[in-house]
Design a protein around this motif. Structure first.
Motif, PDB file in Angstrom:
ATOM      1  N   LEU A 164       0.736  -1.131  -0.014  1.00  0.00           N
ATOM      2  CA  LEU A 164       0.118   0.077  -0.169  1.00  0.00           C
ATOM      3  C   LEU A 164       0.862   1.277   0.040  1.00  0.00           C
ATOM      4  O   LEU A 164       1.885   1.396   0.926  1.00  0.00           O
ATOM      5  CB  LEU A 164      -1.046  -0.135   1.070  1.00  0.00           C
ATOM      6  CG  LEU A 164      -2.015  -1.025   1.350  1.00  0.00           C
ATOM      7  CD1 LEU A 164      -2.595  -1.111   2.849  1.00  0.00           C
ATOM      8  CD2 LEU A 164      -3.029  -1.177   0.192  1.00  0.00           C
ATOM      9  N   GLN A 165       0.521   2.304  -0.803  1.00  0.00           N
ATOM     10  CA  GLN A 165       0.902   3.497  -0.730  1.00  0.00           C
ATOM     11  C   GLN A 165       0.499   4.195   0.737  1.00  0.00           C
ATOM     12  O   GLN A 165      -0.666   4.255   0.661  1.00  0.00           O
ATOM     13  CB  GLN A 165       0.762   4.237  -1.942  1.00  0.00           C
ATOM     14  CG  GLN A 165       1.408   5.750  -1.832  1.00  0.00           C
ATOM     15  CD  GLN A 165       1.285   6.489  -3.279  1.00  0.00           C
ATOM     16  OE1 GLN A 165       1.064   6.007  -4.096  1.00  0.00           O
ATOM     17  NE2 GLN A 165       1.399   7.957  -3.110  1.00  0.00           N
ATOM     18  N   THR A 166       1.487   4.732   1.416  1.00  0.00           N
ATOM     19  CA  THR A 166       0.944   5.337   2.744  1.00  0.00           C
ATOM     20  C   THR A 166       1.382   6.686   2.778  1.00  0.00           C
ATOM     21  O   THR A 166       0.535   7.339   3.831  1.00  0.00           O
ATOM     22  CB  THR A 166       1.725   4.761   3.664  1.00  0.00           C
ATOM     23  OG1 THR A 166       3.147   4.995   3.811  1.00  0.00           O
ATOM     24  CG2 THR A 166       1.560   3.300   3.864  1.00  0.00           C
ATOM     25  N   GLU A 167       1.773   7.319   2.023  1.00  0.00           N
ATOM     26  CA  GLU A 167       1.959   8.726   2.256  1.00  0.00           C
ATOM     27  C   GLU A 167       1.746   9.734   0.770  1.00  0.00           C
ATOM     28  O   GLU A 167       2.054   9.165  -0.333  1.00  0.00           O
ATOM     29  CB  GLU A 167       3.496   9.252   2.496  1.00  0.00           C
ATOM     30  CG  GLU A 167       3.905   8.818   3.763  1.00  0.00           C
ATOM     31  CD  GLU A 167       3.241   9.624   5.038  1.00  0.00           C
ATOM     32  OE1 GLU A 167       3.251  11.048   5.097  1.00  0.00           O
ATOM     33  OE2 GLU A 167       2.456   9.154   5.813  1.00  0.00           O
ATOM     34  N   SER A 168       1.135  10.575   1.009  1.00  0.00           N
ATOM     35  CA  SER A 168       0.718  11.338  -0.233  1.00  0.00           C
ATOM     36  C   SER A 168       1.843  12.075  -1.053  1.00  0.00           C
ATOM     37  O   SER A 168       1.972  12.369  -2.197  1.00  0.00           O
ATOM     38  CB  SER A 168      -0.549  12.322  -0.220  1.00  0.00           C
ATOM     39  OG  SER A 168      -0.136  13.237   0.699  1.00  0.00           O
ATOM     40  N   LYS A 169       2.709  12.707   0.028  1.00  0.00           N
ATOM     41  CA  LYS A 169       3.891  13.558  -0.533  1.00  0.00           C
ATOM     42  C   LYS A 169       5.258  12.402  -0.832  1.00  0.00           C
ATOM     43  O   LYS A 169       5.392  11.348  -0.245  1.00  0.00           O
ATOM     44  CB  LYS A 169       4.106  14.511   0.339  1.00  0.00           C
ATOM     45  CG  LYS A 169       4.937  13.872   1.834  1.00  0.00           C
ATOM     46  CD  LYS A 169       5.411  15.174   2.573  1.00  0.00           C
ATOM     47  CE  LYS A 169       5.884  14.512   3.872  1.00  0.00           C
ATOM     48  NZ  LYS A 169       6.651  15.681   4.479  1.00  0.00           N
ATOM     49  N   THR A 170       5.852  13.075  -1.866  1.00  0.00           N
ATOM     50  CA  THR A 170       7.159  12.200  -1.908  1.00  0.00           C
ATOM     51  C   THR A 170       8.210  12.687  -1.060  1.00  0.00           C
ATOM     52  O   THR A 170       8.271  13.767  -0.551  1.00  0.00           O
ATOM     53  CB  THR A 170       7.660  12.337  -3.734  1.00  0.00           C
ATOM     54  OG1 THR A 170       7.861  13.675  -3.788  1.00  0.00           O
ATOM     55  CG2 THR A 170       6.581  11.993  -4.444  1.00  0.00           C
ATOM     56  N   MET A 171       9.284  11.428  -0.964  1.00  0.00           N
ATOM     57  CA  MET A 171      10.202  11.877   0.070  1.00  0.00           C
ATOM     58  C   MET A 171      11.643  11.581  -0.499  1.00  0.00           C
ATOM     59  O   MET A 171      11.721  10.731  -1.453  1.00  0.00           O
ATOM     60  CB  MET A 171      10.064  11.229   1.572  1.00  0.00           C
ATOM     61  CG  MET A 171       8.994  11.335   2.357  1.00  0.00           C
ATOM     62  SD  MET A 171       8.992  10.248   3.515  1.00  0.00           S
ATOM     63  CE  MET A 171       7.446  10.503   4.355  1.00  0.00           C
ATOM     64  N   ASN A 172      12.582  12.056   0.151  1.00  0.00           N
ATOM     65  CA  ASN A 172      14.058  11.513  -0.176  1.00  0.00           C
ATOM     66  C   ASN A 172      14.377  10.482   0.894  1.00  0.00           C
ATOM     67  O   ASN A 172      13.500  10.220   1.694  1.00  0.00           O
ATOM     68  CB  ASN A 172      15.046  12.561  -0.446  1.00  0.00           C
ATOM     69  CG  ASN A 172      15.401  13.427   0.896  1.00  0.00           C
ATOM     70  OD1 ASN A 172      14.986  12.755   1.945  1.00  0.00           O
ATOM     71  ND2 ASN A 172      15.815  14.647   0.634  1.00  0.00           N
ATOM     72  N   LEU A 173      15.374   9.766   0.669  1.00  0.00           N
ATOM     73  CA  LEU A 173      15.723   8.725   1.513  1.00  0.00           C
ATOM     74  C   LEU A 173      16.069   9.220   2.985  1.00  0.00           C
ATOM     75  O   LEU A 173      15.468   8.416   3.866  1.00  0.00           O
ATOM     76  CB  LEU A 173      16.886   7.869   1.102  1.00  0.00           C
ATOM     77  CG  LEU A 173      17.381   6.343   1.710  1.00  0.00           C
ATOM     78  CD1 LEU A 173      15.842   5.650   1.487  1.00  0.00           C
ATOM     79  CD2 LEU A 173      18.340   5.803   1.100  1.00  0.00           C
ATOM     80  N   GLU A 174      16.482  10.265   3.145  1.00  0.00           N
ATOM     81  CA  GLU A 174      16.917  10.867   4.633  1.00  0.00           C
ATOM     82  C   GLU A 174      15.414  11.129   5.094  1.00  0.00           C
ATOM     83  O   GLU A 174      15.433  10.873   6.246  1.00  0.00           O
ATOM     84  CB  GLU A 174      17.823  12.085   4.292  1.00  0.00           C
ATOM     85  CG  GLU A 174      18.123  12.443   5.710  1.00  0.00           C
ATOM     86  CD  GLU A 174      19.023  13.774   5.590  1.00  0.00           C
ATOM     87  OE1 GLU A 174      19.371  14.306   6.890  1.00  0.00           O
ATOM     88  OE2 GLU A 174      19.481  14.045   4.714  1.00  0.00           O
ATOM     89  N   GLU A 175      14.555  11.779   4.366  1.00  0.00           N
ATOM     90  CA  GLU A 175      13.128  12.175   5.082  1.00  0.00           C
ATOM     91  C   GLU A 175      12.569  10.925   5.445  1.00  0.00           C
ATOM     92  O   GLU A 175      11.717  10.755   6.549  1.00  0.00           O
ATOM     93  CB  GLU A 175      12.404  13.004   3.980  1.00  0.00           C
ATOM     94  CG  GLU A 175      12.749  14.505   3.771  1.00  0.00           C
ATOM     95  CD  GLU A 175      12.376  15.138   2.486  1.00  0.00           C
ATOM     96  OE1 GLU A 175      12.381  16.315   2.824  1.00  0.00           O
ATOM     97  OE2 GLU A 175      12.027  14.255   1.700  1.00  0.00           O
TER      98      GLU A 175
END
Length: 204
Positions: A2-13
């Motif tokens: 499942l996709q859980t977050e609507s915003k994209t992130m980098n690996l550190e975030e």
């Protein structure tokens, strides 16, 4: 899955966000994916981790099976994968810049063996992760398809439970497949006494 977050992130975030002690998540091109394993999937993965651990102890190797570890994609800061089983080389950790802070692997030589247990998102294991682990140079990668879910071009027709062992040869993966009572051939653990059927029975 499942996709859980609507915003994209980098690996550190993503690593800052990762909920401590809850769930299993990966980052695919900036998108957080929750990996929803079944009980039998967990049983198969645990059995394989146990077998690798026994072999490490028997041979007194400087390896260990990491409980939680993220493998960074080689050419992206927006993708990180959590293998079902990963065997790490203790001696190589000194060259991993983020290990002590993040439990993050960035170099293929740090991992001696990665195992993915196939679930309904089989394309990730046979396409995405196969390519990423090959680019990283991880010497051995197992795809444990105990339900025979993978595409016919990977496991044949008719589909049947299959273990695909990819080993690095001159910079690219070569695959050998095991079914039934065939003993798995591993370059990392050449004396491993384990058949495909033993693994498949755990997942029944």
């Amino acid at each position: 899955m499942l996709q859980t977050e609507s915003k994209t992130m980098n690996l550190e975030e993503f690593l800052d966000w990762y909920p401590d002690g809850y769930g299993r998540f990966e980052l695919h091109d900036g998108v957080v994916i929750e990996m929803q394993a079944t009980g039998t999937h967990e049983q198969v993965a645990s059995f394989l981790a146990l077998k690798q651990g026994i072999e490490i102890e028997r041979l007194a190797l400087p390896y260990f099976v990491a409980r939680q570890c993220v493998v960074k994609a080689v050419d992206s800061d927006k993708s990180g994968y959590r293998p079902d089983v990963i065997v790490l080389d203790e001696n190589a950790l000194k060259d991993e810049p983020l290990w002590k802070k993040r439990s993050l692997i960035t170099k293929g030589e740090t991992a001696k063996l990665v195992i993915e247990v196939v679930s309904t998102n089989w394309q990730d294991d046979y396409l995405l992760k196969l390519g990423e682990y090959e680019k990283l140079g991880i010497p051995e990668y197992w795809i444990v398809d105990y339900l025979g879910l993978g595409g016919r071009r990977y496991i044949g027709n008719p589909k049947q439970p299959t273990i695909s062992v990819y080993q690095m040869v001159e910079g690219e993966y070569m695959v050998t497949q095991f079914k039934g009572e065939e003993r798995i051939q591993s370059a990392i653990f050449p004396e491993l006494n384990l058949t495909a059927e033993q693994i498949f029975k755990i997942g029944e």
